[in-house]
Design a protein around this motif. Structure first.
Motif, PDB file in Angstrom:
ATOM      1  N   GLU A   1       0.824  -1.199   0.000  1.00 51.87           N
ATOM      2  CA  GLU A   1       0.000   0.000   0.000  1.00 51.87           C
ATOM      3  C   GLU A   1       0.863   1.254   0.000  1.00 51.87           C
ATOM      4  OE1 GLU A   1      -3.851   1.843   2.227  1.00 51.87           O
ATOM      5  OE2 GLU A   1      -2.703   0.319   3.275  1.00 51.87           O
ATOM      6  N   ILE A   2       0.572   2.123  -0.960  1.00 53.95           N
ATOM      7  CA  ILE A   2       1.262   3.405  -1.055  1.00 53.95           C
ATOM      8  C   ILE A   2       0.404   4.461  -0.363  1.00 53.95           C
ATOM      9  CG2 ILE A   2       2.004   5.237  -2.637  1.00 53.95           C
ATOM     10  CD1 ILE A   2       2.462   3.090  -4.737  1.00 53.95           C
ATOM     11  N   TYR A   3       1.056   5.397   0.281  1.00 54.72           N
ATOM     12  CA  TYR A   3       0.386   6.563   0.837  1.00 54.72           C
ATOM     13  C   TYR A   3       0.870   7.770   0.046  1.00 54.72           C
ATOM     14  CZ  TYR A   3      -1.169   3.774   4.763  1.00 54.72           C
ATOM     15  OH  TYR A   3      -1.776   2.822   5.539  1.00 54.72           O
ATOM     16  N   TYR A   4      -0.062   8.521  -0.528  1.00 53.33           N
ATOM     17  CA  TYR A   4       0.272   9.737  -1.271  1.00 53.33           C
ATOM     18  C   TYR A   4       0.107  10.920  -0.332  1.00 53.33           C
ATOM     19  CZ  TYR A   4      -0.240   6.883  -5.473  1.00 53.33           C
ATOM     20  OH  TYR A   4      -0.108   5.917  -6.436  1.00 53.33           O
ATOM     21  N   ARG A   5       1.153  11.724  -0.203  1.00 51.15           N
ATOM     22  CA  ARG A   5       1.113  12.885   0.691  1.00 51.15           C
ATOM     23  C   ARG A   5       1.316  14.146  -0.144  1.00 51.15           C
ATOM     24  NH1 ARG A   5       4.771  11.888   5.484  1.00 51.15           N
ATOM     25  NH2 ARG A   5       6.211  11.631   3.769  1.00 51.15           N
ATOM     26  N   PHE A   6       0.398  15.104   0.034  1.00 51.97           N
ATOM     27  CA  PHE A   6       0.424  16.363  -0.709  1.00 51.97           C
ATOM     28  C   PHE A   6       0.622  17.506   0.287  1.00 51.97           C
ATOM     29  CE2 PHE A   6      -2.267  13.303  -2.868  1.00 51.97           C
ATOM     30  CZ  PHE A   6      -1.721  13.290  -4.142  1.00 51.97           C
ATOM     31  N   PHE A   7       1.582  18.377  -0.003  1.00 50.05           N
ATOM     32  CA  PHE A   7       1.888  19.522   0.849  1.00 50.05           C
ATOM     33  C   PHE A   7       1.330  20.780   0.192  1.00 50.05           C
ATOM     34  CE2 PHE A   7       5.032  16.297   1.646  1.00 50.05           C
ATOM     35  CZ  PHE A   7       5.133  16.282   3.020  1.00 50.05           C
ATOM     36  N   THR A   8       0.757  21.674   1.007  1.00 42.02           N
ATOM     37  CA  THR A   8       0.119  22.876   0.462  1.00 42.02           C
ATOM     38  C   THR A   8       0.945  24.129   0.727  1.00 42.02           C
ATOM     39  OG1 THR A   8      -1.145  23.564   2.398  1.00 42.02           O
ATOM     40  CG2 THR A   8      -2.129  21.823   1.020  1.00 42.02           C
ATOM     41  N   ASN A   9       0.500  25.208   0.091  1.00 44.34           N
ATOM     42  CA  ASN A   9       1.171  26.506   0.212  1.00 44.34           C
ATOM     43  C   ASN A   9       0.997  27.135   1.599  1.00 44.34           C
ATOM     44  OD1 ASN A   9      -1.579  26.684  -0.535  1.00 44.34           O
ATOM     45  ND2 ASN A   9      -1.312  28.772  -1.273  1.00 44.34           N
ATOM     46  N   HIS A  10       0.066  26.656   2.416  1.00 45.48           N
ATOM     47  CA  HIS A  10      -0.134  27.203   3.758  1.00 45.48           C
ATOM     48  C   HIS A  10       0.222  26.189   4.845  1.00 45.48           C
ATOM     49  CE1 HIS A  10      -2.866  29.967   1.436  1.00 45.48           C
ATOM     50  NE2 HIS A  10      -2.047  30.798   2.060  1.00 45.48           N
ATOM     51  N   GLN A  11       1.197  25.357   4.576  1.00 44.85           N
ATOM     52  CA  GLN A  11       1.784  24.427   5.537  1.00 44.85           C
ATOM     53  C   GLN A  11       0.844  23.340   6.049  1.00 44.85           C
ATOM     54  OE1 GLN A  11       3.717  26.834   8.520  1.00 44.85           O
ATOM     55  NE2 GLN A  11       5.437  27.251   7.172  1.00 44.85           N
ATOM     56  N   TRP A  12      -0.015  22.848   5.192  1.00 41.74           N
ATOM     57  CA  TRP A  12      -0.815  21.671   5.505  1.00 41.74           C
ATOM     58  C   TRP A  12      -0.242  20.507   4.700  1.00 41.74           C
ATOM     59  CZ3 TRP A  12      -4.853  21.403   8.931  1.00 41.74           C
ATOM     60  CH2 TRP A  12      -5.414  22.615   9.371  1.00 41.74           C
ATOM     61  N   SER A  13      -0.420  19.299   5.197  1.00 45.73           N
ATOM     62  CA  SER A  13      -0.172  18.112   4.383  1.00 45.73           C
ATOM     63  C   SER A  13      -1.385  17.212   4.532  1.00 45.73           C
ATOM     64  CB  SER A  13       1.107  17.386   4.811  1.00 45.73           C
ATOM     65  OG  SER A  13       0.959  16.784   6.073  1.00 45.73           O
ATOM     66  N   ILE A  14      -1.749  16.577   3.427  1.00 46.02           N
ATOM     67  CA  ILE A  14      -2.890  15.665   3.428  1.00 46.02           C
ATOM     68  C   ILE A  14      -2.442  14.365   2.786  1.00 46.02           C
ATOM     69  CG2 ILE A  14      -3.789  16.701   1.291  1.00 46.02           C
ATOM     70  CD1 ILE A  14      -6.642  16.009   2.399  1.00 46.02           C
ATOM     71  N   THR A  15      -2.832  13.252   3.396  1.00 45.21           N
ATOM     72  CA  THR A  15      -2.390  11.933   2.937  1.00 45.21           C
ATOM     73  C   THR A  15      -3.592  11.081   2.548  1.00 45.21           C
ATOM     74  OG1 THR A  15      -0.511  12.083   4.443  1.00 45.21           O
ATOM     75  CG2 THR A  15      -1.017   9.902   3.565  1.00 45.21           C
ATOM     76  N   ILE A  16      -3.458  10.395   1.406  1.00 41.40           N
ATOM     77  CA  ILE A  16      -4.496   9.509   0.873  1.00 41.40           C
ATOM     78  C   ILE A  16      -3.930   8.092   0.819  1.00 41.40           C
ATOM     79  CG2 ILE A  16      -6.005   9.025  -1.118  1.00 41.40           C
ATOM     80  CD1 ILE A  16      -6.581  11.742   0.345  1.00 41.40           C
TER      81      ILE A  16
END
Length: 195
Positions: A73-88
């Motif tokens: 299982e891969i976890y995709y992590r996205f970082f935003t311009n306002h210092q949030w990260s969200i993982t799917i």
């Protein structure tokens, strides 16, 4: 005698570091990628979750992915311009967690909430995030301070909501919500559904 020789050869004569970790494996093979949702699908899911949470102004500035050791299982992590990260989660295509990476200010540590106030804030976040009363039950409330987890007042609270079956909690079916004491803003939110 053979085992003794092997131990001597591999441990004493030519010692080498063996990295044992429950964290992540670096290598993600093409075979593993094909068993998970694509990065583009994960990105769309992440964008929809941010909109659902009222964070539609966030833009992705960086992406990485990782694989849990011993799984496919891969976890995709996205970082935003306002210092949030969200993982799917790659295998299911479901939301896993979101983090607010903004550093807390030293003076935040001066703010406190009573346990009752913290429970109310945790339940408010629970409802804001779309959960219904009784779906999960608040079972644990921990404060975070400079010294780690404690029962004493701290600058951040972690609330754990678990699925309840009769008198038992399933800690593998969990909604974790962490918020700052000073402004009650979300710090962290994670969903685990391993039955």
């Amino acid at each position: 005698a053979y085992a003794g020789t092997m131990i001597y050869e591999n441990i004493w004569k030519e010692p080498r570091r063996v990295q044992l970790s429950s964290e992540t494996e670096v290598e993600v093979t093409q075979e593993v990628i094909e068993k998970n949702v694509s990065e583009e699908e994960a990105k769309e899911i992440a964008q929809n979750k941010l909109k659902e949470m009222g964070l539609e102004e966030e833009e992705f500035v960086e992406t990485d992915h990782y694989k849990e050791s011993g799984t496919e299982e891969i976890y995709y992590r996205f970082f935003t311009n306002h210092q949030w990260s969200i993982t799917i989660e790659g295998k299911t295509g479901e939301f896993f967690e979101i983090w607010n990476h903004q550093e807390h200010e030293k003076e935040w540590e001066e703010h406190t909430l009573t346990k009752e106030e913290a429970i109310q804030v945790a339940k408010e976040w629970y409802r804001k995030l779309g959960y219904q009363e009784g779906e999960y039950k608040l079972a644990k409330l921990i404060t975070q301070s400079q010294g780690g987890e404690t029962e004493k007042p701290g600058y951040e609270f972690d609330a754990r909501f678990y699925k309840q079956y009769d008198d038992l909690y399933n800690t593998y079916e969990c909604v974790s919500i962490s918020f700052y004491v000073k402004d009650k803003k979300l710090k962290y939110y994670r969903v685990e559904n391993d039955k």
